[in-house]
Design a protein around this motif. Structure first.
Motif, short mmCIF file in Angstrom:
data_model
loop_
_atom_site.label_atom_id
_atom_site.label_comp_id
_atom_site.label_asym_id
_atom_site.label_seq_id
_atom_site.Cartn_x
_atom_site.Cartn_y
_atom_site.Cartn_z
N LEU A 148 -60.70 -58.89 53.83
CA LEU A 148 -61.87 -59.67 53.43
C LEU A 148 -61.81 -61.10 53.97
O LEU A 148 -62.81 -61.63 54.45
N LYS A 184 -65.73 -57.48 60.91
CA LYS A 184 -66.68 -57.63 59.81
C LYS A 184 -68.09 -57.93 60.34
O LYS A 184 -69.08 -57.47 59.76
N LEU A 190 -65.30 -62.54 53.39
CA LEU A 190 -65.87 -61.78 52.28
C LEU A 190 -65.06 -61.92 50.99
O LEU A 190 -65.33 -61.22 50.01
N ASP A 191 -64.09 -62.81 51.00
CA ASP A 191 -63.28 -63.04 49.81
C ASP A 191 -64.04 -64.02 48.91
O ASP A 191 -63.70 -65.19 48.79
#
Length: 447
Positions: free
Chosen positions: A280, A290, A395-396
């Motif tokens: 992420l 990603k 995406l964290d």
């Protein structure tokens, strides 16, 4: 004697053998015996000749020819005891076969605490939730490119059989739509046995191979459903990365599998993949991956799992990424899965349970309607793709509805405590100096 008692007796016998090195080796030996006996029972039940099987077993190794006779050949008295105990199970009886399937699942669970063998086992609460949400159907090609002991494939087979199979023809068709590949010998054997126990008569679709060991461009995009927990935290052998486009070349296993999954999915194909936190927030090739994922697929949901789901094998935090190929991502929904009340971490005695996912299931909604019924709450929030791009595809993303997350890591807690004690000592020393100066000044004035 019950089947569970028989298996326990077998394990007790094998533990007496000082030449067997730990539970993983015992499980390996027991797995081979189980495979040979189940294969033999399968052949008799189906009234097939050996040549009808694409799994080739030499005549002298067929169970009936060396193990069925309690006075038959043996290389060791202790091994003979195990074989004779195993002969008490009749795999041609459907009731015993079904019950043994449950016991075999317990044997697979034991892998989680058997050293590195735990990497091949995904907790069944996770596999059931994933398969329940992906909802594979009759006629859809279902694949796990790193299938381990076959948990996702067995769960998918049962899901389709219980929800969509009505005739014998349906059942035969279902057996042809389950595909898996496993690199290592022991989990491949466990998976093959697992498939036979679940009703796949000839599990030739379970290949012993490295899925990554051929050019990405040689794959067809024809898989309808992928459900998998690819290995993470490791690296592939030198040269494997050359099978992938230059800008995405890496030796990190999870990154290579993610590329493969995106490639082999058919248009409107659905996938659910377990990946670590590092995917992420990672940069470099991970950022490019990603970007590709969100441009080629609708990454509609990320379920963030709490610590300990894979204990005791690993404490790495993991996530489940749900996506559908063919349309770019517009919004990503995050769902932070909480511990159940009274639980601070999972363990062998307190594993994750499928029932814990009922809140996600109730919240989920319908993808064909754009998940219009979803609402944000203390555990769920939505992030637009524009925000993701601003974050350089990091995406964290923390839950905006929760306060600061308490870190229960004992090393960090001890470090924080030491830092607090040092601050207190510093303040105490400063206060002592101030009081000392004040008292000195008063004494001087008194004179």
């Amino acid at each position: 004697m019950s089947i569970s008692s028989i298996i326990k007796s077998i394990q007790d016998i094998m533990r007496q053998d000082a030449g067997v090195d730990g539970d993983a080796q015992r499980l390996s030996q027991l797995s081979w015996l189980l495979f040979l006996k189940i294969f033999d029972a399968q052949e008799e039940a189906l009234e097939f000749e050996q040549e009808n099987y694409k799994i080739s077993i030499p005549e002298q190794y067929l169970w009936r020819n060396w193990a069925a006779n309690p006075e038959g050949i043996t290389g060791d008295e202790l091994l003979r005891q195990v074989i004779n105990k195993l002969n008490e199970v009749d795999f041609n009886r459907s009731d015993e076969r079904h019950l043994f399937g449950d016991i075999y699942e317990q044997l697979l669970r034991d892998l989680q605490s058997a050293g590195n063998a735990g990497e091949f086992y995904t907790p069944r609460a996770v596999t059931r939730f994933i398969v329940d949400r992906i909802d594979p159907k009759l006629g859809e090609r279902v694949m796990d490119p790193a299938c381990g002991t076959g948990g996702f494939l067995a769960c998918s087979f049962d899901h389709v059989k219980n929800n969509y199979v009505e005739t014998a023809e349906d059942h035969q068709a279902l057996q042809q739509q389950i595909f898996g590949v496993e690199k290592k010998q022991l989990p491949h054997l466990l998976c093959t046995t697992n498939m036979m126990l679940h009703g796949i008569e000839v599990p030739v679709q379970i290949r012993h191979d490295n899925t990554l060991n051929k050019p990405l461009s040689s794959w067809d995009s024809d898989v309808d459903v992928i459900v998998t927990n690819p290995p993470f935290g490791g690296t592939e052998e030198h040269g494997i990365e050359k099978n992938f486009p230059a800008e995405f070349q890496t030796r990190e296993t999870a990154d290579l599998f993610l590329q493969l999954i995106i490639e082999v999915l058919a248009d409107k194909g659905r996938a659910a993949v377990v990946l670590p936190d590092g995917t992420l927030f990672g940069e470099g090739v991970k950022t490019k991956l990603k970007k590709m994922l969100t441009e080629e697929c609708n990454l509609h949901t990320i379920v963030r799992l709490p610590n300990g789901v894979f204990n005791p094998y690993t404490g790495i935090k993991t996530n489940i990424l749900f996506f559908t190929k063919g349309q770019p991502t517009k919004d990503i929904w995050f769902y932070e899965h909480p511990y159940p009340e009274g639980v601070k971490n999972y363990s062998k005695t307190k594993p994750m349970k499928f029932e814990e996912f009922q809140t996600e299931i109730d919240w989920w909604g319908d993808e064909s309607e754009g998940f219009a019924s979803r609402v944000e709450n203390n555990h769920a929030w939505k992030v637009s793709i524009e925000e993701v791009i601003k974050r350089n595809y990091n995406l964290d993303i923390s839950n905006p509805y929760q306060g600061e997350v308490i870190d229960y890591d004992p090393n960090k807690l001890l470090a924080d405590y030491a830092e607090q004690q040092q601050s207190i000592d510093t303040l105490r020393s400063q206060l002592k100096d101030v009081l000392g100066a004040a008292l000195s000044a008063n004494t001087t004035e008194g004179k």
